[in-house]
Design a protein around this motif. Structure first.
Motif, PDB file in Angstrom:
ATOM      1  N   GLU A  37     -41.520  -1.537 -13.959  1.00 53.16           N
ATOM      2  CA  GLU A  37     -40.204  -0.893 -13.969  1.00 53.16           C
ATOM      3  C   GLU A  37     -39.074  -1.923 -13.912  1.00 53.16           C
ATOM      4  O   GLU A  37     -38.073  -1.797 -14.619  1.00 53.16           O
ATOM      5  N   LEU A  38     -39.235  -2.929 -13.070  1.00 58.00           N
ATOM      6  CA  LEU A  38     -38.190  -3.950 -12.927  1.00 58.00           C
ATOM      7  C   LEU A  38     -38.025  -4.750 -14.215  1.00 58.00           C
ATOM      8  O   LEU A  38     -36.899  -5.101 -14.606  1.00 58.00           O
ATOM      9  N   LEU A  39     -39.137  -5.050 -14.892  1.00 57.68           N
ATOM     10  CA  LEU A  39     -39.051  -5.781 -16.161  1.00 57.68           C
ATOM     11  C   LEU A  39     -38.290  -4.979 -17.213  1.00 57.68           C
ATOM     12  O   LEU A  39     -37.429  -5.523 -17.920  1.00 57.68           O
ATOM     13  N   LEU A  40     -38.602  -3.681 -17.326  1.00 59.61           N
ATOM     14  CA  LEU A  40     -37.926  -2.856 -18.320  1.00 59.61           C
ATOM     15  C   LEU A  40     -36.458  -2.665 -17.964  1.00 59.61           C
ATOM     16  O   LEU A  40     -35.580  -2.730 -18.828  1.00 59.61           O
ATOM     17  N   ASP A  41     -36.173  -2.442 -16.688  1.00 62.72           N
ATOM     18  CA  ASP A  41     -34.792  -2.244 -16.255  1.00 62.72           C
ATOM     19  C   ASP A  41     -33.945  -3.485 -16.526  1.00 62.72           C
ATOM     20  O   ASP A  41     -32.752  -3.384 -16.815  1.00 62.72           O
TER      21      ASP A  41
END
Length: 598
Positions: free
Chosen positions: A223-227
């Motif tokens: 999630e953090l990578l995509l965000d």
């Protein structure tokens, strides 16, 4: 020494084959064998005899001490807790704010442990570390692990399924990715050695795309990578993504794959007794609708449709003509998929090909619209209207309604788990089979069982369909219905009270050939309004990234109560347009309204 150090020391001692007091276990066993009961009795008798020699006293004392040491040592070992490992995957299992393990799996294993008198030592670690520890026999049980034949050769699984789940692709709100082919050469975040990551690699290879995979240690890291915009898409389990959707700005795509069974796993060399007891209690919990299993399911997975595929149903009859129909549908889908691929290649080469493709899409839209009912039915005491707005030129949503014998009205609404041309082709095939089987069989259970079998047999693209099917007896005003993985419709009574038709939850069509389908009934009174809808309505998004949601839909329905069916649908559509503003439509929007006149 801290509690953690003591536990670590005890674990290391146990793994190396030593007792807590430092003697090898084999030596302890030999000592127990060597100490005969008559020797112990003799030692006690001689210790109480005043004439015993000093050497004899020392010998008998040593025998007693050795016996007591072995007895206490074996008692201490029996009290060792089971080492239970998990990786952070809310709401199934995670570490709560109080530092203690929480979630659906924790509720169930603690219930079973209490019944069996087990003690637990919980460990949270990265997924790859847990798999390694399980394989090396360093833990007793791993929670929340998807079953596969490959894993079953390495680990020992219990037999009873905890829950069904599948993978879903997540994107940023402004992403242009719309189908599996759009992922070619895109950066995809996935958890290393995750069962869904392995499946995605196989799917990508089968359709001829080459995405750039970025491996992570957890779903949260995905999630953090995509965000942060470091990847174009990520792979998350459906339940995890649904539970964290309100806390992120990520958008759920319609791309789903890899249905799996979540279970418990132990080391391959482990005794089967532990898993057998888990299966015994888990089966009993699932067979009791009011048990902790279902209460915990409602607590942790509220709002996520629960699909539990039963194992006992195995249809033995075959409807005449199914084989020929399946062959026709399979050939039709394969032929059109080949045409779609050729058109996509031509589209990249020239503007002329693009214009030709757009023209063909308009023809396909006209054909698809021709598959829908030509107009409203002339019914006594009832009104029925429907609306369909595809996100593209063609879409995967569909609806239908028609009259059956004995003055009964059949109607259904469905959503294919994809959109665009592949979904439209799958929709056309499924709708044809559904209409045919409804008129042949007439009973919802038989209809859905037969359609599910035919969809699976002709489904080489791994798609599935969610469906609401209803049959209304217009003489008794009794509605029989079934939910095949679909959103529960809203029933607004004349007195403005809202009900959700949530009973008869069944699996979506195309997931499992052994799925069991049931039905429920309700009665429609004068002035009652029934609204069926697909997730394109509740998941419509505005420029701020907010979803329209069920609450706004309920409020809109309440404001429009009392209007004719066509006006009520127009009222909801206007509210959607106002809410989304300039935001493009990401999913098909379909609604069907049934009103019993006063």
């Amino acid at each position: 020494m801290t509690a953690e150090s003591r536990n670590r020391t005890r674990s290391t001692t146990r793994e190396r084959g030593y007792t807590p007091l430092g003697l090898p276990k084999e030596m302890s066993k030999r000592l127990v064998t060597q100490i005969k009961s008559d020797e112990i009795h003799d030692a006690i008798r001689q210790l109480s005899t005043p004439l015993c020699t000093e050497a004899s006293l020392i010998r008998q004392t040593l025998l007693l001490l050795i016996f007591l040491f072995v007895f206490l040592n074996s008692s201490g070992q029996a009290a060792e807790p089971l080492v239970i490992a998990y990786s952070e995957n809310p709401p199934l299992v995670f570490t709560g704010k109080n530092g203690k393990p929480s979630g659906f799996y924790i509720d169930i294993i603690q219930y079973i442990g209490k019944k069996e008198g087990w003690q637990f030592q919980f460990r949270s670690d990265q997924w790859n570390e847990n798999l390694k520890n399980l394989e090396e026999n360093k833990i007793d049980l791993l929670l929340d692990i998807g079953f596969s034949e490959a894993r079953n050769r390495i680990f020992r699984f219990n037999r009873e399924t905890m829950l069904e789940d599948w993978a879903q692709i997540y994107l940023l709100p402004n992403s242009s990715i719309e189908s599996i082919l759009d992922l070619d050469e895109k950066k995809i975040g996935m958890v290393k050695n995750d069962i869904h990551s392995i499946a995605f690699t196989q799917v990508a290879s089968s359709v001829g795309i080459q995405p750039v995979t970025i491996e992570t240690d957890s779903y949260r890291e995905n999630e953090l990578l995509l965000d942060a915009g470091k990847v174009d898409a990520i792979i998350l389990p459906r339940i995890y993504g649904q539970s964290s959707g309100d806390d992120t700005r990520l958008r759920k795509s319609p791309l789903m794959f890899n249905p799996i069974e979540l279970r418990f796993a132990a080391p391959r060399s482990a005794d089967t007794a532990l898993l057998s007891r888990i299966d015994h209690h888990l089966k009993a919990l699932k067979n009791n609708p009011s048990s902790l299993y279902y209460r915990s399911l409602d607590r942790w997975i509220e709002g996520i449709q629960k699909i539990v595929l039963p194992q006992w149903l195995n249809p033995t009859w075959v409807v005449a003509g199914v084989t020929g129909l399946i062959a026709i549908i399979s050939a039709f889908i394969l032929l059109l998929k080949r045409q779609v691929r050729l058109q996509a290649l031509a589209l990249e080469k020239s503007i002329v090909a693009r214009e030709r493709q757009e023209s063909e899409l308009q023809v396909a839209r006209s054909i698809q619209q021709g598959l829908l009912p030509a107009g409203p039915l002339d019914l006594q005491a009832y009104q029925i209207r429907a609306l369909l707005q595809p996100a593209k030129a063609v879409g995967g949503d569909f609806y239908d309604y028609f009259i059956l014998p004995d003055n009964k009205l059949c109607f259904f609404i469905a959503d294919v788990a994809d959109k665009g041309i592949p979904a439209a082709l799958f929709m056309a095939a499924t709708k044809s089979v559904l209409s045919l089987r409804t008129k042949d069989l007439g009973e919802i259970r038989k209809i859905l069982t037969a359609v599910n079998q035919e969809v699976i047999n002709s489904n080489d693209s791994c798609m599935f369909v969610t469906l609401f099917c209803g049959i209304l007896d217009m003489q008794t005003n009794t509605l029989e219905y079934s939910l095949a993985g679909h959103e529960p419709p809203m029933l607004l009574r004349k007195n403005n009270t809202l009900e959700r038709l949530e009973q008869a939850h069944c699996p979506a069509l195309g997931l499992d050939e052994e799925s069991d389908y049931t039905s429920a009934t309700t009665t429609l009174s004068p002035g009652d309004t029934l609204l069926l809808f697909t997730d394109g309505v509740t998941e419509a998004m505005n420029n701020a990234g907010e979803l329209f949601g069920e609450k706004r839909l309920q409020e809109t329905l309440a404001r429009c109560l009392g209007r004719p069916a066509a006006e009520l649908l127009a009222c909801v559509e206007k509210e959607l347009v106002t809410f989304t503003g300039s935001q493009p439509q990401h999913d098909d929007i379909t609604m069907l309204c049934l009103i019993r006149e006063q």
